[in-house]
Design a protein around this motif. Structure first.
Motif, PDB file in Angstrom:
ATOM      1  N   GLN A   1       0.037   5.138  -1.787  1.00 57.70           N
ATOM      2  CA  GLN A   1      -0.298   3.773  -1.376  1.00 57.70           C
ATOM      3  C   GLN A   1      -1.759   3.459  -1.693  1.00 57.70           C
ATOM      4  O   GLN A   1      -2.085   2.342  -2.125  1.00 57.70           O
ATOM      5  CB  GLN A   1      -0.029   3.607   0.122  1.00 57.70           C
ATOM      6  CG  GLN A   1       1.452   3.620   0.497  1.00 57.70           C
ATOM      7  CD  GLN A   1       2.089   5.010   0.380  1.00 57.70           C
ATOM      8  OE1 GLN A   1       1.410   6.034   0.558  1.00 57.70           O
ATOM      9  NE2 GLN A   1       3.376   5.054   0.093  1.00 57.70           N
TER      10      GLN A   1
ATOM     11  N   GLN B   1      -1.976   2.850  -5.369  1.00 54.86           N
ATOM     12  CA  GLN B   1      -1.476   1.529  -5.719  1.00 54.86           C
ATOM     13  C   GLN B   1      -2.578   0.477  -5.609  1.00 54.86           C
ATOM     14  O   GLN B   1      -2.669  -0.437  -6.436  1.00 54.86           O
ATOM     15  CB  GLN B   1      -0.306   1.157  -4.800  1.00 54.86           C
ATOM     16  CG  GLN B   1       0.943   1.992  -5.027  1.00 54.86           C
ATOM     17  CD  GLN B   1       1.976   1.818  -3.932  1.00 54.86           C
ATOM     18  OE1 GLN B   1       1.910   0.876  -3.142  1.00 54.86           O
ATOM     19  NE2 GLN B   1       2.929   2.740  -3.866  1.00 54.86           N
TER      20      GLN B   1
ATOM     21  N   LEU C   1       4.471   6.842  -6.636  1.00 60.98           N
ATOM     22  CA  LEU C   1       3.566   6.000  -7.410  1.00 60.98           C
ATOM     23  C   LEU C   1       4.211   5.529  -8.708  1.00 60.98           C
ATOM     24  O   LEU C   1       4.106   4.348  -9.063  1.00 60.98           O
ATOM     25  CB  LEU C   1       2.270   6.756  -7.717  1.00 60.98           C
ATOM     26  CG  LEU C   1       1.234   5.990  -8.553  1.00 60.98           C
ATOM     27  CD1 LEU C   1       0.824   4.701  -7.858  1.00 60.98           C
ATOM     28  CD2 LEU C   1       0.021   6.861  -8.843  1.00 60.98           C
TER      29      LEU C   1
ATOM     30  N   TRP D   1       6.745   2.755  -8.280  1.00 61.37           N
ATOM     31  CA  TRP D   1       6.026   1.534  -7.905  1.00 61.37           C
ATOM     32  C   TRP D   1       5.351   0.920  -9.126  1.00 61.37           C
ATOM     33  O   TRP D   1       5.364  -0.306  -9.301  1.00 61.37           O
ATOM     34  CB  TRP D   1       4.976   1.847  -6.835  1.00 61.37           C
ATOM     35  CG  TRP D   1       4.222   0.632  -6.404  1.00 61.37           C
ATOM     36  CD1 TRP D   1       4.562  -0.259  -5.427  1.00 61.37           C
ATOM     37  CD2 TRP D   1       2.985   0.150  -6.980  1.00 61.37           C
ATOM     38  NE1 TRP D   1       3.621  -1.262  -5.348  1.00 61.37           N
ATOM     39  CE2 TRP D   1       2.643  -1.042  -6.284  1.00 61.37           C
ATOM     40  CE3 TRP D   1       2.149   0.613  -7.988  1.00 61.37           C
ATOM     41  CZ2 TRP D   1       1.499  -1.773  -6.581  1.00 61.37           C
ATOM     42  CZ3 TRP D   1       1.003  -0.117  -8.289  1.00 61.37           C
ATOM     43  CH2 TRP D   1       0.680  -1.290  -7.595  1.00 61.37           C
TER      44      TRP D   1
ATOM     45  N   TRP E   1       5.709  -2.736 -10.531  1.00 58.54           N
ATOM     46  CA  TRP E   1       4.496  -3.563 -10.622  1.00 58.54           C
ATOM     47  C   TRP E   1       4.312  -4.094 -12.041  1.00 58.54           C
ATOM     48  O   TRP E   1       3.961  -5.256 -12.253  1.00 58.54           O
ATOM     49  CB  TRP E   1       3.293  -2.734 -10.190  1.00 58.54           C
ATOM     50  CG  TRP E   1       1.991  -3.464 -10.190  1.00 58.54           C
ATOM     51  CD1 TRP E   1       1.545  -4.365  -9.257  1.00 58.54           C
ATOM     52  CD2 TRP E   1       0.924  -3.329 -11.149  1.00 58.54           C
ATOM     53  NE1 TRP E   1       0.278  -4.802  -9.575  1.00 58.54           N
ATOM     54  CE2 TRP E   1      -0.134  -4.192 -10.731  1.00 58.54           C
ATOM     55  CE3 TRP E   1       0.759  -2.571 -12.297  1.00 58.54           C
ATOM     56  CZ2 TRP E   1      -1.323  -4.305 -11.446  1.00 58.54           C
ATOM     57  CZ3 TRP E   1      -0.430  -2.680 -13.006  1.00 58.54           C
ATOM     58  CH2 TRP E   1      -1.451  -3.538 -12.586  1.00 58.54           C
TER      59      TRP E   1
END
Length: 257
Positions: free
Chosen positions: A183, A186, A214, A217, A221
């Motif tokens: 997190q 990120q 990660l 994500w 993203w």
């Protein structure tokens, strides 16, 4: 000498009347953007791209990471060592899987030692032992490398130029090596943003959080921000220069570290 010749040709082309029919070319900018051996590159030269780049493998998560990238339609770059997390030959199946899947395999040196304080001879040994391992395993000699600890001091860059290696660092540090959570990592990408030239992040495939949290994500993203997930070579417009040209000979007999 070659750089001077290219520079002269670009100046001549820019001055020629026919050049008015094409976009203007700034030769200084062109030469700086080229992926040249022995030159440190920290950021993509193409916009709309994100180069997922992982250090320190191959390791127990390599095959799983390849599956995650493939499922997400992403291509990654693997900067591998020979002995950091066990012998590279013990991960032969994962190495072959990544290469055959169209991901970029590159060098992170044989032992993951600091290059800046090494002699020229030792630097060469670090590079040639790793490249021979990749020749043995998948038949290619990489043209890209990332120095351990991002150490580019001493004789390192001059040796990379003589060995024909393009030197990659980063423009986003995920911090996974420094106990940053996925997190927290990120947030580094969100702060950097998705505009401008594409990013080359520093990540490590030896941490399960980077692989399992990660990376998925980042795939999401990137899609949300219309970024293409590519190899480092592609984000530099250098897909044909991903590997060194030549007929490389595999070592005979059992491979070992």
């Amino acid at each position: 000498m070659l750089g001077e010749q290219i520079f002269t040709l670009l100046l001549a082309a820019a001055a020629a009347p026919t050049a008015l029919a094409y976009p203007a070319v700034d030769p200084i900018t062109f030469l700086k953007r080229a992926a040249n051996p022995g030159v440190v590159i920290s950021k993509c030269t193409n916009p709309g791209m994100l180069a997922l780049a992982y250090d320190d493998g191959p390791y127990q998560y390599t095959s799983q990471l390849v599956d995650i990238l493939d499922k997400g339609g992403a291509k990654g770059t693997f900067f591998w060592t020979g002995t950091l997390y066990g012998c590279i030959y013990k991960e032969a199946k994962a190495v072959e899987k990544a290469y055959k899947g169209g991901h970029q395999v590159a060098s992170h040196t044989w032992t993951h030692s600091r290059m800046g304080s090494m002699s020229a001879a030792n630097i060469k040994t670090e590079m040639t032992k790793l490249e021979q391992a990749l020749v043995n395993l998948v038949g290619v000699k990489p043209a890209y490398m990332r120095p351990p600890y991002l150490d580019t001091g001493g004789q390192f860059l001059s040796q990379m130029k003589s060995l024909n290696y393009k030197v990659i660092t980063d423009d986003i540090d995920s911090g996974d090596w420094n106990n940053q959570s996925p997190q927290q990592s990120q947030q580094q990408f969100q702060r950097a943003g998705a505009s401008g030239m594409g990013h080359i992040p520093l990540m490590h495939e030896v941490y399960p959080g980077t692989v399992n949290t990660l990376t998925p994500w980042l795939i999401s993203w990137a899609k949300q921000n219309n970024l293409k997930l590519v190899t480092v070579a592609e984000c530099l417009g250098d897909t044909e220069g991903m590997y060194q040209v030549g007929n490389w000979t595999k070592q005979q007999g059992p491979y070992s570290c």
